[in-house]
Scaffold this motif. Sequence first.
Motif: not given
Length: 204
Positions: A155-179
């Motif tokens: 369960q921890l492995n799945r959640e860590e993977k999801l957490h990393n995905q969420q972080v990457e999605t937030l970073k991508a959205n923030f870059k779009k917002y800045e652009m």
Amino acid sequence: MHYSMEPTAEAKYAAFEEKVKRTIFVDNLSPQVTEPVLKKALDQFGTVESVSFIPNYLEAGNIPCCALVEMENAEKAKKVISSITQFPFMMAGMPRPVRGRLAEAEMFDDRPVKPGRKIHCRWLDPSDPDFEVAKKLKYLTQKHAAEASFLLKQQLNREEKLHNQQVETLKANFKKYEMIIGVLSDKTAQNLADHYGMRISDDS
């Protein structure tokens, strides 16, 4: 004459029993859930008086996955339980529905001694009929702990993977917002609109 204002053992235990009634046991918590997160999530049902995570000594790193949450009164505690048992209740963005039920006195490590209660401990002799029962209980406990540890790691492995995905999605959205902000601020958007005969709305 001196009168002691120290509460009696009966009064202490009565106060403790009232505390138990307004406390809920919350489990299946993600490691991402901290005390502020837990308080904020449950404050919508009533004032959270205190949060006490229960240590998980069976796992390396002592990762807690359950907690005792004291609400302002017993009615608020029941309201929380009713709400999180009727619908999936997630915290910290993790796909792990939190479970809750009324706390029990045995869950508190600081519980006072119940007046009149006596505990007798003794070693079991191998010839004692209860010795085999104790061996079976020990085996079942170890088996359960091993199974729980395996499931928790998965369960921890799945959640860590999801957490990393969420972080990457937030970073991508923030870059779009800045652009977008950059395009609007340096007149690039206006120049393109003028070139193609389009109008940019100011409703933003």
